[in-house]
Write a protein that holds these residues in place. Sequence first.
Motif, PDB file in Angstrom:
ATOM      1  N   ALA A 125       0.834  -1.212   0.000  1.00 51.75           N
ATOM      2  CA  ALA A 125       0.000   0.000   0.000  1.00 51.75           C
ATOM      3  C   ALA A 125       0.864   1.256   0.000  1.00 51.75           C
ATOM      4  N   LEU A 126       1.980   1.214   0.713  1.00 51.73           N
ATOM      5  CA  LEU A 126       2.872   2.360   0.813  1.00 51.73           C
ATOM      6  C   LEU A 126       3.507   2.701  -0.537  1.00 51.73           C
ATOM      7  N   VAL A 127       3.935   1.678  -1.281  1.00 54.94           N
ATOM      8  CA  VAL A 127       4.656   1.922  -2.533  1.00 54.94           C
ATOM      9  C   VAL A 127       3.748   1.949  -3.757  1.00 54.94           C
ATOM     10  N   GLU A 128       2.461   1.704  -3.576  1.00 53.58           N
ATOM     11  CA  GLU A 128       1.544   1.696  -4.719  1.00 53.58           C
ATOM     12  C   GLU A 128       1.589   2.983  -5.540  1.00 53.58           C
ATOM     13  N   PRO A 129       1.707   4.174  -4.922  1.00 51.37           N
ATOM     14  CA  PRO A 129       1.747   5.399  -5.729  1.00 51.37           C
ATOM     15  C   PRO A 129       2.920   5.483  -6.703  1.00 51.37           C
ATOM     16  N   PHE A 130       3.919   4.611  -6.553  1.00 50.69           N
ATOM     17  CA  PHE A 130       5.079   4.670  -7.433  1.00 50.69           C
ATOM     18  C   PHE A 130       4.981   3.685  -8.602  1.00 50.69           C
ATOM     19  N   VAL A 131       3.977   2.820  -8.592  1.00 49.82           N
ATOM     20  CA  VAL A 131       3.856   1.811  -9.647  1.00 49.82           C
ATOM     21  C   VAL A 131       3.525   2.460 -10.985  1.00 49.82           C
ATOM     22  N   ALA A 132       2.489   3.290 -11.013  1.00 46.61           N
ATOM     23  CA  ALA A 132       2.096   3.941 -12.268  1.00 46.61           C
ATOM     24  C   ALA A 132       3.207   4.831 -12.823  1.00 46.61           C
ATOM     25  N   PRO A 133       3.872   5.666 -12.010  1.00 52.75           N
ATOM     26  CA  PRO A 133       4.975   6.466 -12.550  1.00 52.75           C
ATOM     27  C   PRO A 133       6.120   5.636 -13.120  1.00 52.75           C
ATOM     28  N   PHE A 134       6.371   4.457 -12.535  1.00 55.22           N
ATOM     29  CA  PHE A 134       7.427   3.598 -13.078  1.00 55.22           C
ATOM     30  C   PHE A 134       7.132   3.260 -14.529  1.00 55.22           C
ATOM     31  N   PHE A 135       5.926   2.797 -14.803  1.00 55.20           N
ATOM     32  CA  PHE A 135       5.584   2.417 -16.170  1.00 55.20           C
ATOM     33  C   PHE A 135       5.450   3.627 -17.084  1.00 55.20           C
ATOM     34  N   ALA A 136       4.919   4.712 -16.561  1.00 54.06           N
ATOM     35  CA  ALA A 136       4.725   5.907 -17.382  1.00 54.06           C
ATOM     36  C   ALA A 136       6.052   6.497 -17.848  1.00 54.06           C
ATOM     37  N   GLY A 137       7.105   6.340 -17.045  1.00 57.49           N
ATOM     38  CA  GLY A 137       8.379   6.953 -17.389  1.00 57.49           C
ATOM     39  C   GLY A 137       9.372   6.051 -18.082  1.00 57.49           C
ATOM     40  N   LEU A 138       9.008   4.783 -18.307  1.00 54.21           N
ATOM     41  CA  LEU A 138       9.978   3.833 -18.847  1.00 54.21           C
ATOM     42  C   LEU A 138      10.503   4.223 -20.223  1.00 54.21           C
ATOM     43  N   ALA A 139       9.607   4.540 -21.150  1.00 49.22           N
ATOM     44  CA  ALA A 139      10.034   4.822 -22.521  1.00 49.22           C
ATOM     45  C   ALA A 139      10.991   6.010 -22.565  1.00 49.22           C
ATOM     46  N   GLU A 140      10.671   7.068 -21.844  1.00 45.98           N
ATOM     47  CA  GLU A 140      11.542   8.245 -21.840  1.00 45.98           C
ATOM     48  C   GLU A 140      12.874   7.935 -21.180  1.00 45.98           C
ATOM     49  N   LEU A 141      12.842   7.182 -20.089  1.00 46.46           N
ATOM     50  CA  LEU A 141      14.080   6.860 -19.389  1.00 46.46           C
ATOM     51  C   LEU A 141      15.010   6.048 -20.286  1.00 46.46           C
ATOM     52  N   PHE A 142      14.476   5.061 -20.987  1.00 48.79           N
ATOM     53  CA  PHE A 142      15.303   4.248 -21.870  1.00 48.79           C
ATOM     54  C   PHE A 142      15.821   5.059 -23.052  1.00 48.79           C
ATOM     55  N   ALA A 143      15.107   6.111 -23.422  1.00 54.69           N
ATOM     56  CA  ALA A 143      15.572   6.973 -24.504  1.00 54.69           C
ATOM     57  C   ALA A 143      16.694   7.901 -24.052  1.00 54.69           C
ATOM     58  N   ARG A 144      16.684   8.302 -22.764  1.00 52.68           N
ATOM     59  CA  ARG A 144      17.660   9.274 -22.268  1.00 52.68           C
ATOM     60  C   ARG A 144      18.890   8.631 -21.646  1.00 52.68           C
ATOM     61  N   TRP A 145      18.711   7.528 -20.923  1.00 56.26           N
ATOM     62  CA  TRP A 145      19.814   6.916 -20.195  1.00 56.26           C
ATOM     63  C   TRP A 145      20.626   6.001 -21.099  1.00 56.26           C
ATOM     64  N   GLU A 146      21.881   5.792 -20.731  1.00 56.85           N
ATOM     65  CA  GLU A 146      22.678   4.784 -21.414  1.00 56.85           C
ATOM     66  C   GLU A 146      22.056   3.410 -21.186  1.00 56.85           C
ATOM     67  N   VAL A 147      22.293   2.510 -22.132  1.00 59.37           N
ATOM     68  CA  VAL A 147      21.626   1.204 -22.087  1.00 59.37           C
ATOM     69  C   VAL A 147      21.930   0.464 -20.794  1.00 59.37           C
ATOM     70  N   GLU A 148      23.201   0.469 -20.380  1.00 58.80           N
ATOM     71  CA  GLU A 148      23.571  -0.260 -19.157  1.00 58.80           C
ATOM     72  C   GLU A 148      22.823   0.275 -17.943  1.00 58.80           C
ATOM     73  N   ALA A 149      22.745   1.591 -17.838  1.00 59.02           N
ATOM     74  CA  ALA A 149      22.052   2.203 -16.703  1.00 59.02           C
ATOM     75  C   ALA A 149      20.557   1.931 -16.755  1.00 59.02           C
ATOM     76  N   ALA A 150      19.978   2.015 -17.944  1.00 55.58           N
ATOM     77  CA  ALA A 150      18.541   1.780 -18.091  1.00 55.58           C
ATOM     78  C   ALA A 150      18.186   0.338 -17.741  1.00 55.58           C
ATOM     79  N   ARG A 151      18.997  -0.593 -18.193  1.00 58.25           N
ATOM     80  CA  ARG A 151      18.750  -2.005 -17.875  1.00 58.25           C
ATOM     81  C   ARG A 151      18.867  -2.251 -16.377  1.00 58.25           C
ATOM     82  N   ALA A 152      19.881  -1.646 -15.752  1.00 60.95           N
ATOM     83  CA  ALA A 152      20.055  -1.810 -14.308  1.00 60.95           C
ATOM     84  C   ALA A 152      18.865  -1.233 -13.561  1.00 60.95           C
ATOM     85  N   TYR A 153      18.394  -0.070 -13.983  1.00 59.91           N
ATOM     86  CA  TYR A 153      17.217   0.554 -13.368  1.00 59.91           C
ATOM     87  C   TYR A 153      16.008  -0.374 -13.473  1.00 59.91           C
ATOM     88  N   PHE A 154      15.761  -0.898 -14.658  1.00 59.06           N
ATOM     89  CA  PHE A 154      14.601  -1.769 -14.866  1.00 59.06           C
ATOM     90  C   PHE A 154      14.668  -2.985 -13.956  1.00 59.06           C
TER      91      PHE A 154
END
Length: 215
Positions: A125-154
């Motif tokens: 319940a505490l972390v639920e507010p972060f679930v939607a932002p995780f998915f909403a920001g994935l495409a942009e994050l993978f476009a901006r970050w280096e591949v290694e960093a983006a994969r590690a984040y995911f």
Amino acid sequence: APPGDARVLWARALIATAVTEEDARAAGELVDWPPAGLAVVQEMRWSVAVRWVSLGIEDTDGRLAAERRRDPSDRGDRAMVTAAAARPDRASKQEVWDRTHGNGYESLYLMRAAGNGFWWRKQAALVEPFVAPFFAGLAELFARWEVEAARAYFRVFFPRHRIDENLRDRIAGVLAAGEIGPVLRRMLIEEDDEVRRAITCRATAAAATPPTPTA
């Protein structure tokens, strides 16, 4: 379990499945006063300390401080970051989220450490507010970050604490959005398969469980 490797494996399994305060305290006693034949290493001590943090157990800070004195190394640095991310309060979660997405960690190792402490089923319940932002920001994050960093984040920030069809729907939504690269697409497809398998396993186990007899 017999002394040696088998006993170590048993102890690691006990620590990894300690999800209640009672279990976590038992894990603490195990590493503080290990039985003969059990070799306790610092990694096991840190695992116990982080679980204490995630459950908000009294004197958690004392245990953390003791482990930090034992381990002032870079491994201890990462463990303290994981523990900070595991704290069961919204302010701590928000700080970790903001630091991660603002490149506020000094290295990928520290970012991974933060992600390893972020999601807990007990804190759903505490972390639920972060679930939607995780998915909403994935495409942009993978476009901006280096591949290694983006994969590690995911890998560390994917909300694996949830095993349900809603999570699969969120994955499908990102896949259907269109403009995502092949790396992110492949990682999402693989995670969807893992979630599907987990849901199926749970359903199979539930169907095989005999009903509880009534008095």
